[in-house]
Write an enzyme that holds these catalytic residues in place. Sequence first.
Site, PDB file in Angstrom:
ATOM      1  N   HIS A 135       0.814  -1.219   0.000  1.00  0.00           N
ATOM      2  CA  HIS A 135       0.000   0.000   0.000  1.00  0.00           C
ATOM      3  C   HIS A 135       0.848   1.269   0.000  1.00  0.00           C
ATOM      4  CE1 HIS A 135       0.247  -0.283   4.551  1.00  0.00           C
ATOM      5  NE2 HIS A 135       0.361   1.027   4.406  1.00  0.00           N
ATOM      6  N   ASP A 184       0.381  -7.537   1.303  1.00  0.00           N
ATOM      7  CA  ASP A 184       0.785  -6.165   1.590  1.00  0.00           C
ATOM      8  C   ASP A 184       2.309  -6.038   1.654  1.00  0.00           C
ATOM      9  OD1 ASP A 184       0.367  -3.482   1.975  1.00  0.00           O
ATOM     10  OD2 ASP A 184       0.106  -3.635   4.146  1.00  0.00           O
ATOM     11  N   SER A 240       4.349   2.281   8.303  1.00  0.00           N
ATOM     12  CA  SER A 240       4.077   1.223   7.332  1.00  0.00           C
ATOM     13  C   SER A 240       5.355   0.733   6.678  1.00  0.00           C
ATOM     14  CB  SER A 240       3.143   1.741   6.228  1.00  0.00           C
ATOM     15  OG  SER A 240       1.837   1.850   6.696  1.00  0.00           O
TER      16      SER A 240
END
Length: 289
Positions: free
Chosen positions: A131, A167, A238
Amino acid sequence: MILVVNSCNSTKKVSEAHHASIEISDDESENSTEFVNAARLEVDKLVAANEHTPFEKLKEYRDKNFEANSGVELTRTEQTKKTGNQMYYHLQKSTLYIGSSYLCDRCPNVHLSAASGFVIHEDGVIVTNYHVIAPKDKFEYDGLFAIDHEGNVYVVTEVLSASKSNDLAILKVETKGKKLNALPLAENELIGEDIYVMGHPFKNTFFMTKGIISRKHVNSKGGNPRISITAEFGLGASGGPVVNDSGQVVGVVSATRAHYYGGNSKHKGDLQLLVKVAVPVSQLNKYVQ
């Protein structure tokens, strides 16, 4: 968990309900601000000189190598248990600030989104989240860059592997011959083991926290393996590394899940539990040799 930073707007809104009981102060870390600003200026030069890989080209690589093995060969190395202080510097030298550059719509400056990543091969192979390279916002990004703790800026030149279901993204950066400090990957993740996390939550650069792996589970959308951890992280973390007490990667920071008591999506009750979710290294190992 990407933080899109726009330095033009420093206005902060505090709810009246909290203002009376909680003191809110804007105490932003100076070294973090200097780090991000210096990186932004260097990125601005690279973009102006067209010495970067256009984001649209990276999208082509992403689609071409979707769910593909990166072909990167890694050698497993034994590691000794580290103290907390040793762990910080072990992580710092391999953790990266990942930023997508975009032109601000309210000023002439180039800005950087904020995310995290880490090195897995000394020749410039890094890991972050899918992402991070496939943002859902409406900004028109110029390129993608990785910055190490010394402020060196590396251009992301290729997407070697991209997995939306897990992811994960494995990227190549241009190091111009410089060898980077790689984190070793563990063979597996163990429930209950002590872990450390490093990332850049809310622009708090190279921020380390500690916890344990609290459980293994599958996500609700695709039934893909995930781990829950008790180490803290937030927006901007992230793609950051989750390592065991020997400094081996056991996971990759991915998302948070909030659980409320007596509420629904519109009228939530009290926050009862904030679950920190990471992608287990057993999944990452599927995309390397």
